[in-house]
Motif scaffolding. Structure first.
Motif, mmCIF file in Angstrom:
data_model
loop_
_atom_site.group_PDB
_atom_site.id
_atom_site.type_symbol
_atom_site.label_atom_id
_atom_site.label_comp_id
_atom_site.label_asym_id
_atom_site.label_seq_id
_atom_site.Cartn_x
_atom_site.Cartn_y
_atom_site.Cartn_z
ATOM 1 N N UNK A 210 0.824 -1.221 0.000
ATOM 2 C CA UNK A 210 0.000 0.000 0.000
ATOM 3 C C UNK A 210 0.852 1.262 0.000
ATOM 4 N N UNK A 211 2.093 1.126 0.423
ATOM 5 C CA UNK A 211 2.999 2.266 0.502
ATOM 6 C C UNK A 211 3.759 2.511 -0.802
ATOM 7 N N UNK A 212 3.954 1.451 -1.599
ATOM 8 C CA UNK A 212 4.801 1.549 -2.793
ATOM 9 C C UNK A 212 4.060 0.989 -4.016
ATOM 10 N N UNK A 213 3.505 1.850 -4.863
ATOM 11 C CA UNK A 213 2.737 1.375 -6.021
ATOM 12 C C UNK A 213 3.576 0.659 -7.078
ATOM 13 N N UNK A 214 4.900 0.786 -7.016
ATOM 14 C CA UNK A 214 5.750 0.089 -7.998
ATOM 15 C C UNK A 214 6.436 -1.140 -7.391
ATOM 16 N N UNK A 215 5.921 -1.600 -6.260
ATOM 17 C CA UNK A 215 6.444 -2.793 -5.613
ATOM 18 C C UNK A 215 5.605 -3.996 -6.028
ATOM 19 N N UNK A 216 6.274 -5.101 -6.387
ATOM 20 C CA UNK A 216 5.628 -6.345 -6.771
ATOM 21 C C UNK A 216 6.179 -7.461 -5.887
ATOM 22 N N UNK A 217 5.314 -8.308 -5.366
ATOM 23 C CA UNK A 217 5.740 -9.412 -4.511
ATOM 24 C C UNK A 217 5.363 -10.720 -5.189
ATOM 25 N N UNK A 218 6.391 -11.483 -5.567
ATOM 26 C CA UNK A 218 6.193 -12.727 -6.303
ATOM 27 C C UNK A 218 6.211 -13.922 -5.352
ATOM 28 N N UNK A 219 5.321 -14.873 -5.586
ATOM 29 C CA UNK A 219 5.239 -16.097 -4.794
ATOM 30 C C UNK A 219 5.105 -17.310 -5.730
ATOM 31 N N UNK A 220 5.156 -18.489 -5.144
ATOM 32 C CA UNK A 220 4.987 -19.718 -5.911
ATOM 33 C C UNK A 220 4.268 -20.762 -5.070
ATOM 34 N N UNK A 221 3.596 -21.692 -5.750
ATOM 35 C CA UNK A 221 3.015 -22.847 -5.078
ATOM 36 C C UNK A 221 3.941 -24.062 -5.189
ATOM 37 N N UNK A 222 5.104 -23.890 -5.800
ATOM 38 C CA UNK A 222 6.006 -25.016 -6.031
ATOM 39 C C UNK A 222 6.674 -25.521 -4.764
#
Length: 366
Positions: A210-222
């Motif tokens: 919510x603080x950084x509009x250019x932040x992306x957090x990647x996850x995986x189900x692997x």
């Protein structure tokens, strides 16, 4: 026959080698950071039922927006996220590829801190994005000062922070993520593929979205979900980011079968993640025993352990393989990496490495 050199390959791909780890049939495979615990039988039956239902609809294209899956991923992640903030693809590698396609490309650059996940530079090459690797500290950590200095020097269009880091297992401080996201001009990707294995209470970069509009957090189900064969990766970001990724994804890129299987796993997330605690125990057991044997295991918040003090990694790799144990030589001098498997797999590895240490004596470690 025509060779690769005879083809009109792009110049920036010449001389490159594809990503890959040795694929060998061995009793104990601990080389690619899979979750070696089997999927609970009740979960498998539910997933199978969902797949059977999906097969009856395969004459039609799947939901292009994978709406239900995005809703369930948002619910799993929490942090007040909604479906519009979620993206998914065929493994987190494809998620990262979408990011590179949308925000990288010719004349643009991506920066990360090395050693780190070996797919990052390959994805950069595949999208003709200039790769910048900045060395980590001797303990593989990243400080705010070193991160900010790298951004000032290189001004990248994309920054990738891997935390916990692969292949070292090094934790990533939320303060570092916040500082990078505040200082970077471009997009900042935090790769949290192994975050479920971090100690209880470890904060996620999701708390900073919510603080950084250019932040992306990647996850995986692997990894924690033991779903590597299903190939499901996802990210959370500002809705504008998911809109951008729609511009580069292939039509109907998530099959109906993939969506059905992922929804089945998410419906049983508590059961699927119940094995995480045991994996942490086996990881810590490996660290303690390797230290007793004279090796130098590094701090790990993941499901694997990188350990140094190996005088000849290739020879030790082969000797372990002869004993039916497959580990990973990640190319860091004097080091090998081993996945924390089941209790039995861990016991087999530790017995084998102890036997080698006894046989080779001072030649084994340095």
């Amino acid at each position: 026959m025509t060779s690769l050199d005879d083809l009109p390959l792009r110049d920036n791909l010449r001389g490159k080698t594809p990503y890959g780890a040795p694929q060998k049939t061995v009793p104990v495979a601990l080389n690619v950071n899979e979750n070696t615990h089997p999927i609970p039988e009740a979960v498998a039956h539910d997933v199978l039922g969902r797949l059977a239902a999906a097969i009856l609809t395969l004459n039609r294209y799947p939901d292009r927006e994978f709406t239900e899956l995005r809703e369930q991923l948002a619910a799993y992640l929490g942090h007040g996220l909604v479906a519009d903030q979620i993206w998914a693809a065929n493994g987190s590698n494809e998620v990262l590829q979408h990011i590179f396609q949308a925000f990288g490309g010719p004349g643009r650059s991506v920066l990360s801190f090395t050693p780190t996940y070996s797919m990052y530079p390959l994805l950069a090459g595949g999208t003709d994005t200039r790769w910048i690797g900045v060395p980590r500290a001797d303990d593989y950590s990243i400080s705010i000062a070193s991160a900010v200095a790298a951004l000032d020097e290189h001004d990248p269009d994309i920054v990738i922070l891997c935390g916990p880091n692969n292949p070292t297992g090094t934790p990533l401080s939320l303060d570092v993520i916040d500082a990078v996201a505040s200082h970077a001009r471009g997009m900042v990707v935090v790769d949290e593929a192994y975050i479920e294995f971090a100690p209880e209470g470890t904060p996620s970069a999701l708390s900073l979205l919510s603080k950084h509009p250019r932040l992306l957090v990647s996850r995986t189900m692997s990894k924690a979900f033991a779903f590597a064969g299903a190939r499901v990766g996802y990210l959370a970001a500002d809705p504008a980011v998911t809109d951008a990724l729609r511009l580069v994804r292939l039509p109907y890129h998530l099959s109906a079968l993939t969506q059905a299987a992922a929804l089945g796993a998410l419906a049983h997330s508590d059961e699927m993640l119940a094995m995480v605690g045991e994996i942490r125990e086996q990881r810590d057991r490996i660290v303690v025993r390797l230290r007793e044997l004279g090796f130098t295991p590094h701090e790990s918040a993941s499901n694997f352990v990188l350990f140094g003090g190996v005088d000849d990694p290739h020879a030790v790799f082969e000797a372990l393989l002869d004993r039916g144990v497959l580990v990973r030589d990640v190319g860091i001098p004097g080091h090998l990496r081993v996945t924390a498997g089941t209790e039995a797999e861990t016991r087999t590895f530790l017995t084998a490495i102890a036997e080698l240490a006894a046989e080779r004596g001072n030649r084994m470690t340095s």
